[in-house]
Structures are given as structure tokens and as C-alpha cells.
Design an enzyme around this catalytic site. Structure first.
Site, mmCIF file in Angstrom:
data_model
loop_
_atom_site.group_PDB
_atom_site.id
_atom_site.type_symbol
_atom_site.label_atom_id
_atom_site.label_comp_id
_atom_site.label_asym_id
_atom_site.label_seq_id
_atom_site.Cartn_x
_atom_site.Cartn_y
_atom_site.Cartn_z
ATOM 1 N N ASP A 138 0.814 -1.212 0.000
ATOM 2 C CA ASP A 138 0.000 0.000 0.000
ATOM 3 C C ASP A 138 0.847 1.261 0.000
ATOM 4 O O ASP A 138 0.312 2.365 -0.070
ATOM 5 C CB ASP A 138 -0.950 0.007 1.208
ATOM 6 C CG ASP A 138 -2.393 -0.217 0.791
ATOM 7 O OD1 ASP A 138 -2.610 -0.652 -0.358
ATOM 8 O OD2 ASP A 138 -3.302 0.044 1.596
ATOM 9 N N ASP A 444 -10.911 -6.157 11.227
ATOM 10 C CA ASP A 444 -10.816 -7.601 11.420
ATOM 11 C C ASP A 444 -11.919 -8.116 12.340
ATOM 12 O O ASP A 444 -12.595 -9.099 12.032
ATOM 13 C CB ASP A 444 -9.436 -7.973 11.963
ATOM 14 C CG ASP A 444 -8.962 -7.028 13.067
ATOM 15 O OD1 ASP A 444 -9.770 -6.185 13.518
ATOM 16 O OD2 ASP A 444 -7.802 -7.135 13.483
#
Length: 776
Positions: A138, A444
């Protein structure tokens, strides 16, 4: 014999010693009842609001204790039978596995660390042609791409070496640091030295180019993929970059022994400044889509770039759950615990020991562990948003996991770039119903909850040899910032439509919904903790007693609950492999996080609810300078760069220290008078002593440390010099009992942080004094 005539591939056992734990929990509950009765029946005429505040704080602690008891009421532990898996499935019949490794910043996550993790997962004890490894960058760094290119070449040597010597761990960095040269076999010793030298040469090349900050032209000529960076304007403004460095379908992709190599893919998804990229969750969703075209394995393992593989059989362990004929079709993901390779002996900044080794096992007993973002093997169908049903279960049982993707690598590279574009998800269910969820900083946990709410089960597995080892924070600030993000994300979930009591019905059992509250309530915990840390010490100044007398029988429940609860915590921590000093550090960090990380998390989330700020994702550093590393190894607390969190810590520490000094200096009477004072204020004095002990590193940083000064610590001198000429500062200085800080060329960074707010302590005291005077 299990269902369908097959022996089960895994076994589940309840934890031992549950009778003792439940007896302990019941006795604490009785003690809490006595405390509540005392608070209600001995309601004072004066200072009643302070008394009410103590009662409310104790009710909150009691409620949170109830939640922890639910989590730990019935933990289960599992074991696998990999020999049965091997006898039941030939190597060619085993399913493919896609492995996702995520990195975001080459400065905070060094490329050498990233490629060591990549090499570790490429070297699993698993058919290599069944593995596909994807690196999501990223940061869109050509330095990371260069490092991965070097790793793809070194893998031709490293993978055969791992097979031959049965290397553990399979991270070359970790292996060569911990494993001595073999001396019994001269041939193997020579090969060991050759591989080590090859790795060090590769590492030196990567580090030298990383230090330059760019890949030289002669290196860029080694691979056409570097041409992609001609169109990169910045890490936040660039097109999709996808390069298949090793194509597992290519018969020429082999190691030095002629064995196939795993597929290796580099991906930097497209980013545009005007389009939100959703941090790690967006990167994982791009990987899910791209991998479905390149390899489309039915199972997906995701790991952080600092979590290298420490157990080469971890994938086979996970498959024992998924491929079990009896219950495997119900399982959406297998969660391994996080463990850390760089912890000091006494874990100065605490650890996730209890959370990872006991609380997740408790989640498993209540319906399934939460997803913790790394070290997790997912079933692709569940991660892609599919709901569990009996019809799907039949399909999964009949499924043959030998999917193949037809097409050339070059075709896939061009075809998949569109799947990684920043506009692909517009008006689609990605991030909402499919893939990793976007609506929380802890994507998550929300993703795992979403999967469980669709009828799937999850499994926690803690093998004897840790599956993954990572890098824990090495400074106090990194630890506090990390927990601030976690606390804020958990609070987001609790106060949103994804609250487990709403989102989890009807497929999640109530005890699992309650279990999630142990983390959802991290941030709200700060208020009761702050009250207990601050108000009793403040009341010592005012001569207000908030607890029963030491000689009173009503003091017994308080003593019992506090003492037994802490003793149980100590026994639990040591039983899980910790040390006594490590437990003391854990208690210190428990208070630091509640009074800073979770306080700022609660405040930030409230500001976001009213539209005053936006979400941000903070990456904790994985590297430290030599001084920081040395202090970490010596277990000396590192305060690092200035932070307002340190101001709160310092203020609370000073307040409790002055409260204790006031008690000692103002109560110098002897004999009966001293005993009478201790009898009345004994609990508050003991609490003050405990808080002062907990804050010892803060006092050391304020008064005794002479660390080098950072940029932040030089600025307060100018500010304070300006303040000294201000009449308001002069009045505050007089009220501070002539206490002053001496500015030196070298001083503690923590002293510098206090200098940014030189009269915060006085203001806090004055405000509370005014409040108490007007309550009655």
C-alpha cells in the site's frame, strides 16, 4: 470413529481447573454483593456525590468482571491429527492456499523484514505448486518491489534448503539469528554457510538500496516491472501495479533441485487522492478479487508483514479443521494466536498473552473466536460474503479442491488491474456484504463478527509451536497509539448498527455476543478507572474518607475482592508462561492504557460522531534506533516523541505522588493518632501507594532520566520563556508551591512533555476543588 465412518481430523478438549475458576468467580460475586450493600446502606450525608461516583465506578468494574467471567467460563483447546490428513489426502488432492502479506510503509516496515516474512510462508511444508503468495504494497514503493524481486531469486536456494534441513522457523532472518552452524556434518555445514552468505548478500543489497531511497537505473533494467513506476506520482496517487514474479503454472518456475516454486505476486492497488482507500481492509479486498483470477485457491491465509511463519505445518493444521468430514463444512476461519519474537523477558510494555492464549479460547467455547487480523486461515466462500446453509454444506462436502486457472500470466496481470482499481467497488457490496468490512478501525473484528452472524463457525487453534511470531511495539507511545486505535474501533462497533446484540442475532449465541463486549467496552473503561485513580487521592487532600475503616468488618469484602482478584490474575499470567515482573508490567500497562489510550479513543470517537474529525489508520513502527533498542533490551521505558498521552500520565502520577507526600508530611503524629488516621484512610493510602508504585517509570523519566532531546523537547523552552513573562503564569507558579522545572541542555523527554502544559496540574486541582465545594 467420527461421522460418516471417518476418524476426526481434530479433537476438542475443555480447559482444566474450571471448578477452581468458577469457585473463585462465585466468591468474588459474593464479595461484590457485600460491597454494593455497604455503599447503599452507609450513604453519607456530606460528600454524597463523591460516594455515588465511587459506587458507580465499582458497579462498572463489577459489570466488566461479569463479562470477563463469561469469556473465561468454558474455554476449549483443540489438537489436530495431521497424520490422518496425510493418509486421507494425497499431495495432489490437497487444496490450494492463497497467502496474503500486507505492508504499507517501507520506512516503518523495512523491506528486509517484509521479504523475510514472504520467504517464510513460501517455505511451508506443503506442495509448493498449491501455494500462491501475494504481497500487497500500500506504499507503492519500488524499494519493496525490488526487495521482492531479490526474494524471488533467493527462494530458489532457500526452499530446497528448508526441505532438506527441515528448517524451523522458515524466516531466514530468524533462522540464522537463532540456529547455530551444524557441526556434525561437514557437507551440511558448508551448505549452511553458502545459504547464509547468499542471504546476507541479498539483505545487504536491499538495505543499501533502501538507504539510497530509490532503485538505481542499472537495477531497474533487471525487470520490466520497474517501468510501472514511471506513472507513479506519489504513494497516494498512482495506477494499479501488478507483477507476477513467479508464475506457478510455468514449468520453468523451479528451484535448484527442479521442484516447483510457489506463485509470487506483487500488487499495489490503484490510489487517487479524492477517493478513500479504506486502509488495510481495502488492500485485502483487492487481494481477494485479484487472487480469484490468478489462483482462486479455496483457502486464504493472511499475515501482517512482521508476522513470519514459525511453524511450517501451520497450513496442514488449519486444513485438519476445514477438511474434517464431520464438522469441517461449518468452519469459516481458523484463528491462530499472535505471539511476538522481540518481547523482553518481563514484557515491559505488556503483551497480549492472556488475550491470545486464554480469552480467544474462551470465545471458542462460547461459539467461535473473533478474527484478529493476522495469522488467520479463511474459507474463500465465507470471506466473500456467502451465508452458511445446509445446502451449501452439502456442496462443500462434495467439493473437490483442485481448481485450476487457465490463462497466461501476462493476460492475468492486465486483466486483474481493473479489479484493483480504486473505482471498482463503487455501487457494489464490497466492504459491506462482501470481503473485509470498512465501517470500523478494527476491520478484522467486524469482519469476523459479520461472518459469524451469517451462520458460520470459527475455530481457535494454539499449536505447541507458535504458528507465527511478530514484532511487538518497542516504545510506550507505540503501545498506547496501537491500543487507542483498537479501543476506538471497538467503540465504533458497539455504538453502531454492528453492535453484537443487533448484528449477531439470530446466528450468534448470547454468550458470544456478550464475549465481544470484553473488547467493545475497552474505551468506556477509562472513565471508571480515571475516577478511581484520581478522586481517592484528591479526597486525601480534603480529608474525605471513601472506604470503610480498616478495623471495620465492612473492610473485609473490599480486601477480599481486591486481593483475591489480583492473586488470580497473577496465577493466570504465570500459568500462561509469564513472569511475576511481567505481570507487574502488565498491571502498569493496564492502567496506562485505560487512562490514556482508551480515554483518547473515547474522546476521538465522540468528536467523529459530531463530525469534528475523520478516521485515520496509524501504523506502528517496526524499527527503532540504537538508543531505543538498547533501552528496550534493558527494560527501561522509552517515552519517545512528545504526546498529550504523556501529559495525562504525568499529571496523574504527580497528583498521586503529592497525595502520598501530603499524607506522610501532614500526619506525623505518633501512637494512637497515627493509627486512627490509618484506620480511617487506610484504603485510600494503600491505593495511593499502589498508584505511586505503578508510576515509578514516570517519576524516573521526569526526574532522573537524561535522554537526548527530540525536536519536540526543544520547543517548550521558548514557550515557557514566553509564559514566564505572563502575569497569569506567575500566579500559577506561586500556587504551585514554588515547584519548578529546571531547563537543561539535556533532559528527559517526559519532562519536556510536561513543560508543554506547565500549569495543567494546578488547573485540574483548582477545578476539582471548586467542584467539590459546590456539590454540597
Amino acid at each position: 470413529m467420527g461421522k460418516n465412518g471417518y476418524l476426526p481430523l481434530f479433537e476438542t478438549k475443555p480447559a482444566g481447573g474450571l471448578v477452581f475458576f468458577r469457585s473463585y468467580a462465585a466468591s468474588i460475586f459474593i464479595g461484590i454483593c457485600f460491597i454494593c450493600f455497604h455503599r447503599v446502606s452507609y450513604f453519607p450525608v456530606t460528600e454524597r456525590w463523591v460516594w455515588v461516583g465511587m459506587f458507580v465506578a465499582e458497579l462498572w468494574f463489577s459489570f466488566y468482571f461479569f463479562i470477563t467471567v463469561i469469556v473465561k467460563w468454558n474455554p476449549v483447546f483443540r489438537s489436530t491429527f495431521k497424520d490422518r490428513l496425510s493418509s486421507r489426502f494425497e499431495e495432489e488432492e490437497l487444496p490450494g492456499v492463497d497467502i496474503f502479506v500486507c505492508t504499507a510503509d517501507p520506512r516503518l516496515e523495512p523491506p528486509t523484514m517484509v521479504v523475510s516474512t514472504v520467504l517464510s510462508v513460501m517455505a511451508y511444508d506443503y506442495p509448493p505448486h498449491k501455494l500462491s503468495v501475494y504481497l500487497s504494497d500500500d506504499g507503492c514503493s519500488d524499494l519493496t518491489f525490488y526487495a521482492l524481486l531479490e526474494a524471488s531469486r533467493f527462494a530458489q536456494l532457500w526452499l530446497p534448503f528448508c526441505r532438506k534441513l527441515k528448517v524451523e522457523p522458515t524466516s531466514p532472518e530468524a533462522y540464522f539469528q537463532t540456529t547455530p552452524e551444524p557441526v556434525d556434518d561437514v557437507f551440511m555445514a558448508n551448505e549452511w554457510l553458502i545459504i547464509k552468505k547468499s542471504y546476507e548478500d541479498m539483505k545487504n543489497r536491499i538495505e543499501s538500496i533502501t538507504s539510497l531511497g530509490k532503485v538505481p537505473a542499472y537495477r531497474r533494467k533487471e525487470h520490466n516491472g520497474f517501468d510501472e513506476w514511471d506513472f507513479v506520482l506519489s504513494p497516494h496517487h498512482h495506477p494499479s501495479i501488478l507483477q507476477i514474479l513467479i508464475d506457478g503454472r510455468d514449468p520453468n518456475a523451479i528451484d535448484i533441485e527442479g521442484k516447483a516454486l510457489p506463485t509470487l505476486v506483487y500488487l499495489a492497488r490503484e490510489k487517487r487522492p479524492q477517493i478513500h482507500h479504506n486502509f488495510k481492509a481495502g488492500a485485502l479486498n483487492a487481494l481477494i478479487r485479484v487472487s480469484s483470477k490468478v489462483s482462486n485457491a479455496p483457502f486464504i491465509l493472511n499475515v501482517d508483514c512482521d508476522m513470519f511463519s514459525n511453524n511450517s505445518k501451520a497450513i496442514r493444521d488449519a486444513l485438519c479443521f476445514f477438511l474434517d468430514e464431520g464438522n469441517g463444512h461449518e468452519i469459516a476461519y481458523v484463528q491462530y494466536p499472535q505471539a511476538f519474537d522481540n518481547l523482553t523477558e518481563n514484557e515491559i510494555y505488556g503483551s497480549l498473552r492472556v488475550l491470545m492464549k486464554l480469552e480467544l479460547a474462551g470465545f471458542d467455547g462460547n461459539g467461535g473466536p473473533c478474527y484478529v487480523g493476522t495469522g488467520c486461515v479463511h474459507r474463500r466462500e465465507s470471506l466473500s460474503g456467502m451465508k452458511y446453509s445446509e445446502e451449501l454444506a452439502v456442496e462443500l462436502k462434495a467439493m473437490k479442491y483442485d481448481k485450476k486457472i487457465i490463462g497466461s500470466a501476462s493476460f492475468n496481470e492486465e486483466d486483474c488491474k481493473a479489479l484493483a482499481s480504486c473505482t471498482y467497488e463503487e455501487n457494489t457490496p464490497w466492504g459491506k456484504e462482501k470481503g473485509v468490512k470498512y465501517e470500523s478501525l478494527v476491520e478484522d473484528v467486524l469482519t469476523g463478527m459479520s461472518i459469524q452472524s451469517k451462520g458460520w463457525r470459527s475455530v481457535f487453534f494454539n499449536p505447541q509451536r507458535e504458528a507465527f511470531l511478530g514484532m511487538g511495539p518497542t516504545t510506550l507511545l507505540d503501545t498506547l497509539v496501537q491500543h487507542k486505535r483498537w479501543g476506538e474501533g471497538e467503540l465504533q462497533i458497539l455504538l453502531s448498527k454492528h453492535c453484537p446484540f443487533v448484528y449477531g442475532r439470530p446466528n450468534m449465541p448470547l454468550k458470544l455476543q456478550l464475549s465481544y463486549c470484553i473488547y467493545n467496552l475497552w474505551a468506556p473503561n477509562c472513565f471508571a478507572t480515571l475516577y478511581y485513580v484520581f478522586v481517592p487521592s484528591f479526597c486525601l487532600f480534603r480529608g474525605i474518607s471513601l472506604f470503610p475503616k480498616i478495623s471495620s468488618s465492612w473492610g473485609i469484602p473490599y480486601l477480599y475482592v481486591i486481593f483475591v482478584h489480583r492473586v488470580h490474575s497473577l496465577v493466570e499470567y504465570v500459568w500462561l508462561g509469564g513472569t511475576v515482573r511481567g505481570w507487574l508490567n502488565e498491571q502498569r500497562m493496564w492502567m496506562f492504557k485505560r487512562t490514556t489510550s482508551y480515554l483518547f479513543a473515547a474522546i476521538d470517537h465522540m468528536l467523529k460522531l459530531f463530525g469534528f474529525s475523520k478516521s485515520a489508520f496509524a501504523i506502528t513502527g517496526k524499527v527503532a534506533d540504537d538508543d531505543v533498542h538498547r533501552r528496550y533490551e534493558q527494560e527501561i521505558m522509552e517515552f519517545g516523541t512528545w504526546s498529550p498521552m504523556f501529559t495525562v500520565l504525568a499529571t496523574l502520577a504527580l497528583f498521586n505522588l503529592l497525595g502520598l507526600i501530603a499524607v506522610v508530611t501532614n500526619n506525623v503524629a505518633i501512637g494512637d493518632a497515627r493509627m486512627k488516621i490509618f484506620d480511617v484512610f487506610g484504603f485510600q493510602i494503600l491505593l495511593c501507594y499502589v498508584l505511586v508504585f505503578i508510576n515509578l517509570p514516570i517519576y524516573q523519566g521526569m526526574f532522573f532520566r537524561k535522554d537526548s532531546v527530540s525536536v519536540w523537547s526543544t520547543e517548550p523552552e521558548t514557550r515557557t520563556a514566553d509564559l514566564r513573562s505572563d502575569s497569569k503564569f506567575q500566579s500559577v507558579k506561586l500556587q504551585a508551591c514554588n515547584t519548578r522545572f529546571v531547563f537543561k541542555e539535556k533532559r528527559s523527554k517526559l519532562v519536556s512533555c510536561i513543560c508543554n502544559f506547565p500549569y495543567l496540574f494546578i488547573i485540574t486541582y483548582k477545578l476539582l476543588k471548586l467542584l467539590f465545594e459546590n456539590l454540597d
